[in-house]
Design an enzyme around this catalytic site. Structure first.
Site, PDB file in Angstrom:
ATOM      1  N   ASN A  22       0.834  -1.189   0.000  1.00 26.78           N
ATOM      2  CA  ASN A  22       0.000   0.000   0.000  1.00 26.78           C
ATOM      3  C   ASN A  22       0.883   1.260   0.000  1.00 26.78           C
ATOM      4  OD1 ASN A  22      -1.666   2.242   1.201  1.00 26.78           O
ATOM      5  ND2 ASN A  22      -3.222   0.632   1.185  1.00 26.78           N
TER       6      ASN A  22
ATOM      7  N   HIS B  93      -3.165   0.342  -3.660  1.00 29.30           N
ATOM      8  CA  HIS B  93      -3.336  -0.655  -2.609  1.00 29.30           C
ATOM      9  C   HIS B  93      -2.259  -1.719  -2.820  1.00 29.30           C
ATOM     10  CE1 HIS B  93      -7.835  -0.001  -1.307  1.00 29.30           C
ATOM     11  NE2 HIS B  93      -7.073   1.039  -1.070  1.00 29.30           N
TER      12      HIS B  93
ATOM     13  N   GLU C  51      -2.324  -4.918  -3.637  1.00 31.26           N
ATOM     14  CA  GLU C  51      -2.463  -5.760  -4.832  1.00 31.26           C
ATOM     15  C   GLU C  51      -2.247  -4.944  -6.111  1.00 31.26           C
ATOM     16  OE1 GLU C  51      -4.440  -5.317  -2.277  1.00 31.26           O
ATOM     17  OE2 GLU C  51      -5.803  -6.989  -1.940  1.00 31.26           O
TER      18      GLU C  51
ATOM     19  N   SER D 178      -7.718  -9.188   3.131  1.00 31.70           N
ATOM     20  CA  SER D 178      -8.804  -9.436   2.177  1.00 31.70           C
ATOM     21  C   SER D 178      -8.936  -8.283   1.177  1.00 31.70           C
ATOM     22  CB  SER D 178     -10.103  -9.608   2.974  1.00 31.70           C
ATOM     23  OG  SER D 178     -11.161 -10.012   2.143  1.00 31.70           O
TER      24      SER D 178
ATOM     25  N   CYS E 251     -10.076  -5.376  -1.273  1.00 34.75           N
ATOM     26  CA  CYS E 251     -11.213  -4.452  -1.432  1.00 34.75           C
ATOM     27  C   CYS E 251     -11.845  -4.644  -2.809  1.00 34.75           C
ATOM     28  CB  CYS E 251     -10.731  -3.000  -1.296  1.00 34.75           C
ATOM     29  SG  CYS E 251      -9.984  -2.346  -2.804  1.00 34.75           S
TER      30      CYS E 251
ATOM     31  N   CYS F 144      -9.370  -4.004  -5.805  1.00 32.26           N
ATOM     32  CA  CYS F 144      -8.378  -5.070  -6.004  1.00 32.26           C
ATOM     33  C   CYS F 144      -9.056  -6.362  -6.449  1.00 32.26           C
ATOM     34  CB  CYS F 144      -7.573  -5.258  -4.724  1.00 32.26           C
ATOM     35  SG  CYS F 144      -6.620  -3.754  -4.309  1.00 32.26           S
TER      36      CYS F 144
END
Lengths: 159, 159
Positions: free
Chosen positions: A49, A60, A62, A87, A89, A92
């Protein structure tokens, strides 16, 4: 945990820790290509991030890993796993669906639960490790910088 | 077309044309804040697809506009409209949902149909203009560079 998952999750957690050390949001990610059966897995890219470090609204963990990977042929994504400490968002999640990445390994989904159901409904294999290390690092950050965290997930901070 | 839509779509189309002139994928986007009733609309940021220009796998038009906008308070997105010359892919759809942008204005959805239904199912207002200008510019690019286009949407090119 097999070789692919160890390679990917170790790299993702290292990215999360690096981001925290920089004062940033501690979410890390890695993209690992595993090709066909018997092929040696290959770490394509990592990322974390960058909201705080680069004043970024889109990097982010990913997205950052996918961006750092550069331009790839579509079939590379289809033989890869994406690792993330938290997890994913909806953005992503959508990136994973865009590139048809068939497998997502998630450190934890207690501090935030993203688009896991949407991924599964598109046939993506989703594995949640329930990592205590990921949970405690993320929880620590949320306690320390709640406003930055809310900004990252589009939530208004109630004073 | 009202003042907000004219401001946003004019900027998005200009971005698409600029990207085409640079040899890139001609998809442009703009984020316009319209605040409360009576407030003057304000162009927050624009962007265009950067796959070719920056070897980027994530800077689609909408992601580029959101990135160029920098860090915004969550309530700014909630009083804004995002404009895009082409129907948003799943990643850009997810970004719109992440930030709860309540309104999306799309130039055309003939050359590509993205996550419009998912947006609507989350209560986002989706307006498709059916712009001939957007359609013809995009169709021209797809004819000229089909492989780059397929890469942008994660599709394998069949020889």
């Amino acid at each position: 945990m097999d070789a692919v998952d160890k390679l990917g999750m170790t790299a993702a957690i290292e990215q999360a820790k690096n981001s925290y050390a920089e004062g940033g949001i501690p979410i890390g990610s890695a993209l690992v290509y595993h090709g066909s059966a018997g092929e040696e897995p290959r770490l394509i890219a990592t990322g974390h991030n960058e909201r705080i470090q680069k004043a970024s609204a889109t990097l982010h963990g990913e997205i950052s890993a996918l961006e750092n990977a550069g331009r790839l042929k579509p079939d590379v994504y289809r033989k890869s796993t994406i690792f993330t400490t938290l997890s994913p968002c909806s953005m992503c999640t959508g990136a994973i669906l865009l590139y048809r990445i068939p497998r997502v390994v998630i450190g934890e989904n207690v501090n935030f639960l993203g688009g896991e159901d949407l991924l599964r409904s598109h046939g993506v294999e989703v594995i949640v490790l329930g990592s205590e290390e990921c949970k405690s690092l993320m929880a620590k950050f949320i306690r320390e910088k709640p406003e930055e965290w809310n900004e990252d997930i589009g939530e208004e901070t109630v004073a």
